[in-house]
Design an enzyme around this catalytic site. Structure first.
Site, PDB file in Angstrom:
ATOM      1  N   GLN A  78      -0.551 -10.360   1.732  1.00 41.14           N
ATOM      2  CA  GLN A  78      -0.040 -10.188   0.371  1.00 41.14           C
ATOM      3  C   GLN A  78       0.284  -8.720   0.117  1.00 41.14           C
ATOM      4  OE1 GLN A  78      -0.053 -12.925  -2.095  1.00 41.14           O
ATOM      5  NE2 GLN A  78       1.278 -11.457  -3.061  1.00 41.14           N
ATOM      6  N   PHE A  79       1.470  -8.273   0.551  1.00 40.14           N
ATOM      7  CA  PHE A  79       1.832  -6.859   0.386  1.00 40.14           C
ATOM      8  C   PHE A  79       1.915  -6.440  -1.071  1.00 40.14           C
ATOM      9  CE2 PHE A  79       6.033  -8.620  -0.109  1.00 40.14           C
ATOM     10  CZ  PHE A  79       6.693  -7.714  -0.929  1.00 40.14           C
ATOM     11  N   THR A  80       2.121  -7.382  -1.985  1.00 41.69           N
ATOM     12  CA  THR A  80       2.253  -7.024  -3.393  1.00 41.69           C
ATOM     13  C   THR A  80       0.955  -6.525  -4.005  1.00 41.69           C
ATOM     14  OG1 THR A  80       1.917  -9.297  -4.159  1.00 41.69           O
ATOM     15  CG2 THR A  80       4.199  -8.602  -3.744  1.00 41.69           C
TER      16      THR A  80
END
Length: 154
Positions: A78-80
């Site tokens: 989950q890069f966000t």
């Protein structure tokens, strides 16, 4: 690294209408990786998560870990989690590690969890995923390998 940990009764990840990972009772993890992260941070968080006592014992107290309960883990990249929304209304993701660094470290993190005897299902790195879970409690925690400095207390 940042990991959102959610105690769940069940969770699954779907990519292009196909389930790529699913678990029953256990932990749903959203995993974010930044530029400075190394295998040291991955090891720290894998150890912390495997032993995190957020499942109830016979007396109803949060005193058991996912390892103790025989639960599973669904780990989703989950890069966000490294989205910065302080300026303007559009998040900046400059703090998120690029895929060529993030993916191997994410895979290493999952391998470390498996080495602890845990069943670990995953999403598909970089894919557009649909994530579903039944959050149990609800219990949701944010863990970080780089701890922010403590505020001064009077």
């Amino acid at each position: 690294m940042r990991v959102v940990v959610q105690r769940c009764k069940e969770a699954k990840v779907t990519v292009n209408d196909s389930v790529v990972g699913s678990i029953g009772k256990g932990l749903m993890l959203l995993v974010g990786i930044t530029h400075e992260d190394t295998e040291k941070e991955a090891a720290y968080l894998a150890d912390k998560i495997a032993g995190l006592r957020i499942f109830e014992d016979d007396e109803g107290k949060m005193n058991r870990s996912v390892t103790d309960t025989g639960g599973a883990i669904l780990s989703v990249s989950q890069f966000t989690l490294y989205g910065d929304c302080r300026k303007g209304k559009r998040p900046s993701f400059i703090a998120a590690a690029k895929p060529d660094k993030a993916e191997p470290l994410y895979e290493h993190f999952n391998h470390l969890l498996r080495d602890k005897g845990l069943v670990v299902e995953t999403g598909e790195f970089g894919a557009d995923m649909d994530v579903q879970l039944t959050n149990w409690g609800p219990v949701t925690l944010m863990l970080e390998s780089h701890q922010p400095p403590k505020a001064d207390t009077p």
